[in-house]
Design a protein around this motif. Structure first.
Motif, PDB file in Angstrom:
ATOM      1  N   ARG A 124     -11.097 -11.168  14.515  1.00  0.00           N
ATOM      2  CA  ARG A 124     -11.558 -10.341  14.241  1.00  0.00           C
ATOM      3  C   ARG A 124     -12.433  -8.802  15.149  1.00  0.00           C
ATOM      4  O   ARG A 124     -12.064  -7.458  15.031  1.00  0.00           O
ATOM      5  CB  ARG A 124     -12.845 -11.071  14.050  1.00  0.00           C
ATOM      6  N   ARG A 174      -7.097   2.075   6.107  1.00  0.00           N
ATOM      7  CA  ARG A 174      -7.326   0.625   5.911  1.00  0.00           C
ATOM      8  C   ARG A 174      -6.604  -0.098   4.968  1.00  0.00           C
ATOM      9  O   ARG A 174      -6.139  -1.896   5.584  1.00  0.00           O
ATOM     10  CB  ARG A 174      -8.636   0.753   5.128  1.00  0.00           C
ATOM     11  N   ASN A 175      -6.132   0.244   3.587  1.00  0.00           N
ATOM     12  CA  ASN A 175      -5.381  -0.826   3.150  1.00  0.00           C
ATOM     13  C   ASN A 175      -4.119  -1.190   3.359  1.00  0.00           C
ATOM     14  O   ASN A 175      -3.629  -2.167   3.472  1.00  0.00           O
ATOM     15  CB  ASN A 175      -5.008   0.227   1.569  1.00  0.00           C
ATOM     16  N   SER A 179       1.171  -1.162  -0.212  1.00  0.00           N
ATOM     17  CA  SER A 179      -0.063  -0.110  -0.060  1.00  0.00           C
ATOM     18  C   SER A 179       0.671   1.586   0.000  1.00  0.00           C
ATOM     19  O   SER A 179       0.349   2.573   0.050  1.00  0.00           O
ATOM     20  CB  SER A 179      -0.581   0.100   0.810  1.00  0.00           C
ATOM     21  N   ASP A 198      -4.511  -4.090   6.312  1.00  0.00           N
ATOM     22  CA  ASP A 198      -4.695  -4.693   5.671  1.00  0.00           C
ATOM     23  C   ASP A 198      -3.974  -5.757   5.389  1.00  0.00           C
ATOM     24  O   ASP A 198      -3.327  -6.441   5.403  1.00  0.00           O
ATOM     25  CB  ASP A 198      -5.530  -4.632   4.775  1.00  0.00           C
ATOM     26  N   ALA A 234      -1.888  -8.643   6.965  1.00  0.00           N
ATOM     27  CA  ALA A 234      -1.204  -9.868   5.832  1.00  0.00           C
ATOM     28  C   ALA A 234      -0.104 -10.424   6.187  1.00  0.00           C
ATOM     29  O   ALA A 234       0.046 -11.662   5.801  1.00  0.00           O
ATOM     30  CB  ALA A 234      -2.107  -9.099   4.129  1.00  0.00           C
TER      31      ALA A 234
END
Length: 892
Positions: free
Chosen positions: A349, A322-323, A299, A326, A330
């Protein structure tokens, strides 16, 4: 009541006589009624009578006043929690005096015999090196938890043993750590923070830069000069000398560099100099390294140009942030080798959702040691509390104790014990049996400990495998507790029966002619699989024709030969296409074996034998699947054994073209094996549970199969049932009452003769029926509700070793058994608690603990796997994984 002592300014008339200008106030909610003699002025001296206090806390109080307050507490007062966090004087002289008083204060605290003690001595603002004192750890004989922080002062071992201490957190200049541990025989959690002189004077500034670590040892007074230069006026925290200039002057002063234009620090000894140089060298090496400290994320872009400006919608939702999150999550998965199934874990979560919705500026995740010690103990304690609602039902639902053995990666023998009810299996403990012989006496002693923990009156049965030592231990339990039955695992019994049927026989064996062909077919299938698996080119060709993978025979799994042959039947077309492919003959290596494989795969006779094995074994396999669950099925076993044997007979007779009255040598062998195993497995408890199933008295059930008899008519069942009644209720009036109630139930008499009661026997589940219609026979109803909720196998204990193997794997083989047991306890019982919630079967975390990357092959994934090991751990796993795959595809 917890007593919190803190300074507060009130009228001088309210001061206790032991204080000069402060008042002590006791804060509790709600406030207890005032006892005679209580006065506000005497809050400590008069309000604390001789008794046990849950908590006594002193915060930000001078040491002298704390000591006076404690002296006013009557002797004989015991305190559960004693927390002392004194304030520190600003002056050097007063700070030194406070340290001496604190040492005395800690010794005097022993007279309160606290169970938990927290003693934190903060650093004096005017600290100077060389003034540290020695503090000996007192002997708190009742203490189970101690948190001791002496700043940088020396800590020496206690004069005697602390016999019940379990958690110790100690910070300071610790002397002789090795001998210190010898004084705590029951210690489970140890946290040590070593502080020397540098630790005492080190202050991390808000704008700390790791490239300049020595700024932490000086106090910046003011910035000198104009512009953005680094010149500043500073005071050395070690020698109190003024330093004017940049970081190079500070470095020359502390590292004793003669050409720096500043005098070297006289307080820096050789040892301190080595530590300071080490810090500076690390900072220099880090700054000179060409490797970036942080590897860029996808990102972040590739750095070749400016990033595209975010649109208004993207900016409003902060999509860049947000990216980036993520990408970080990952990368954590990829670098740690975490299974993708973790993304469905509800607590994974919840953790990120909670963090995103909370203001946690400056939050740092827990450290390695905190996760494996403090937080693990905390979580286990919390799980124990959450299990209390389930434990409260043990008296009404009954408990089955299930046990099995295993060896960890270091080959230490372990025994695990689980308490199983209709709510599911609860993990109790795993015992390290290293150094002990797992004899029947040893297992019996461990079973008795578990029974006493649960309560003998709550235990219905003990379920183990059929090993001789387990059987002996079970019979010893029956002698000690007549109402508790030992039940051999039905699944283990069926697996032994199937192995006996498939066993290779010698030509001298009279059964060789009728049964040895089964082992021949299984051996052929194994050779075919091995040949293709061991030749990469042929394996590559096979993968072109089939998406399914081979299944291997696993010695520790049940009926694995059956499942292997089932897979062979599913990939028959792919195997046929493989051997008739022109490329099959292009590889000349091992032509004899290749021709053998080709002949078998193209042989219709061989495939007929495979189909015959799968046909007559299907009833056995179906019963294994039914019993290999945690669902209550004890009351079904007797009928399932009879039905299974009858189904096997029909299939064999139909294949051989024989009438029912004719003789079949092959069936005789199979029947003899199954009957022999059933006689060893059948217990009086099976017969009693069978007798309490209302369905087995209905006309509809009796006419399904010719010759069926109701349980109260069958001679064997009646005899075994009466044995159970006598063992459970003795020879007194309770026995007569339970027999009378059973007579009314089985003969449709008294309250059991109503139309609804008779009709509902056919349609309702047994436990539901007893809950509605069993009120007229309360003792029999209570017994039925217990027995109809019990399992018939020890599969849950064997599945638990899969959990243990996941946690205590070869990669984590340094885990000690105690910590591994705690991890398994938390993991297994959180699964049990989670499965009781409504969210478990719906939403993005649906069935989060089932499947995972190791089972993707059932849903068509995991293409890189060429072979998988059979597991019947989740009998409905195939359909379930397909559902989960569909759910995830919809989410994407």
């Amino acid at each position: 009541m917890e007593l919190l002592i803190q300074p507060t300014m009130i009228e001088s008339a309210s001061f206790p006589t032991t204080c000069s200008s402060r008042s002590w106030c006791a804060c509790a909610a709600p406030a207890p009624p005032r006892a005679p003699g209580w006065s506000r002025a005497g809050g400590v001296a008069c309000g604390l009578v001789s008794r046990t206090l849950p908590g006594l806390t002193f915060r930000d109080i001078p040491v002298s006043e704390i000591k006076s307050a404690l002296a006013s507490v009557p002797r004989g007062t015991a305190v559960s929690l004693l927390e002392i966090r004194p304030s520190r004087s600003m002056s050097l002289a007063e700070g030194k005096l406070d340290d001496a008083r604190a040492k005395s204060l800690l010794r005097s605290a022993t007279r309160f015999s606290p169970k938990e003690i927290v003693f934190v001595l903060r650093q004096c603002p005017m600290f100077k090196p060389g003034r540290d004192i020695t503090i000996a750890l007192p002997c708190f004989l009742r203490a189970t938890s101690i948190e001791l922080d002496t700043c940088s002062h020396r800590i020496t071992p206690p004069a005697g043993e602390l016999p019940v201490l379990e958690m110790l957190s100690i910070s300071g200049n610790i002397v002789n750590v090795g001998s210190l541990l010898n004084f705590f025989p029951r210690l489970r959690v140890l946290r040590i923070t070593f502080r020397g002189m540098l630790d005492a004077v080190r202050v991390i500034p808000q704008n700390d830069d790791p490239k300049w670590p020595l700024w932490r040892y000086v106090n910046k007074i003011a910035k000198t000069g104009k512009g953005k230069g680094g010149n500043a006026k500073s005071i050395c925290r070690l020698c109190d000398r003024d330093i004017s200039g940049s970081y190079s002057r500070v470095k020359a002063h502390l590292l004793k560099m003669g050409d720096g234009g500043v005098k070297p620090c006289p307080k820096v000894t050789i040892d301190i100099l080595v530590q300071l140089k080490s810090e500076q060298d690390k900072a220099d090496a880090s700054s000179k390294s060409n490797t970036p400290l942080n590897i860029p994320l996808p990102s972040d872009g590739n750095g070749s140009g400016s990033k595209r400006k975010a649109s208004a919608i993207e900016a409003s939702f902060d999509l860049d942030t947000r990216n980036k999150l993520d990408a970080l999550i990952a990368r954590m998965f990829y670098t740690a080798g975490l299974p993708f199934n973790l993304a469905r874990n509800p607590w994974f979560r919840q953790a990120f959702i909670f963090a995103a919705s909370s203001k946690l500026g400056g939050y740092v995740p827990p450290s390695y040691n905190k996760i494996r010690t403090t937080l693990l103990v905390q979580e286990k304690t919390h799980v124990e509390r959450m299990l209390q609602p389930i434990k409260s039902t043990w008296s009404s639902k009954g408990v089955s104790i299930v046990s099995d053995g295993w060896s960890d990666p270091q080959r230490r023998p372990l025994l695990n014990f689980m308490a199983v009810t209709e709510d599911g299996p609860m993990f109790l403990r795993a015992i390290n049996a290293a150094g002990d012989t797992k004899s029947k006496e040893y297992i019996f002693e461990r079973l008795v400990e578990t029974i006493d923990f649960i309560g003998a009156e709550n235990v219905v049965q003990v379920v183990t495998d059929n090993a001789s030592n387990c059987r002996g231990a079970g019979l010893m339990v029956e002698q000690k507790y007549p109402h508790i039955f030992w039940t051999p695992c039905v699944v283990h019994t069926l697996n032994l029966a199937w192995r006996s049927i498939c066993a290779e026989r010698t030509e001298a064996d009279p059964e060789y002619e009728f049964c040895n062909w089964i082992s021949d077919v299984s051996s052929d299938a194994q050779q075919i699989r091995n040949f293709i698996m061991n030749h990469s080119m042929r394996l590559s060709m096979f993968n072109e024709f089939s998406k399914l993978k081979f299944l291997a025979i696993a010695e520790t799994r049940f009926a694995s030969q059956i499942v292997m042959l089932k897979r062979f039947r599913e990939i028959k077309d792919a195997l046929t296409s493989l051997v008739v492919c022109p490329r099959w003959s292009d590889y000349r290596d091992k032509e004899v074996k290749a021709q053998f494989v080709k002949d078998k795969i193209l042989s219709d006779l061989w495939w007929d034998k495979v189909n015959y094995i799968l046909d007559f074994s299907e009833p056995i396999y179906a019963m294994i699947r039914a019993a290999d669950t945690d669902k209550p099925c004890l009351h079904l076993m007797y009928e399932m054994w009879d039905s299974m044997i009858e189904k096997v007979k029909k299939i064999i007779y139909r294949h051989e073209g024989k009438e029912e009255h004719e003789h079949s040598p092959f069936y005789d062998v199979v029947n003899e094996i199954l009957q022999s195993r059933w006689l060893k497995n059948n217990t009086p408890l099976h017969c009693l549970a069978h007798s309490l199933n209302p369905k087995y008295y209905t006309e509809a059930w009796l006419v399904e199969v010719a010759g069926r008899e109701a349980p109260h008519v069958d001679q064997e069942i009646s005899t075994e049932r009466n044995k159970c009644f006598r063992r459970m209720f003795g020879d007194g009036p309770e026995l007569h009452k339970i027999k009378k109630q059973f007579g009314n139930f089985s003969l449709f008499a008294a309250e059991f003769s109503s139309f609804d009661s008779i009709e509902d026997r056919t349609y309702l589940e047994p436990k539901i029926w007893w809950g509605i219609h069993g009120n007229s026979a309360p003792e029999l109803q209570k017994l039925a509700l217990k027995l109809l909720g019990q399992p018939s196998s020890s599969s849950c204990a064997q599945r638990n070793w899969s959990t243990y193997g996941l946690i205590h794997s070869t990669a984590r083989n340094r885990l000690n058994p105690g910590r591994a047991e705690d991890l398994v306890y938390v993991h297994q019982n959180l699964r049990l608690i989670s499965r009781r919630s409504g969210e478990y079967s719906s939403g993005p975390t649906r069935f989060w603990d089932i499947g995972g990357d190791t089972h993707d092959m059932f849903g068509g994934g995991a293409d890189f796997l060429q072979e998988v090991v059979l597991s019947l751990d989740e009998p409905e796993l195939d359909a379930l994984i397909d559902d989960l795959q569909t759910l995830e595809n919809e989410a994407d």
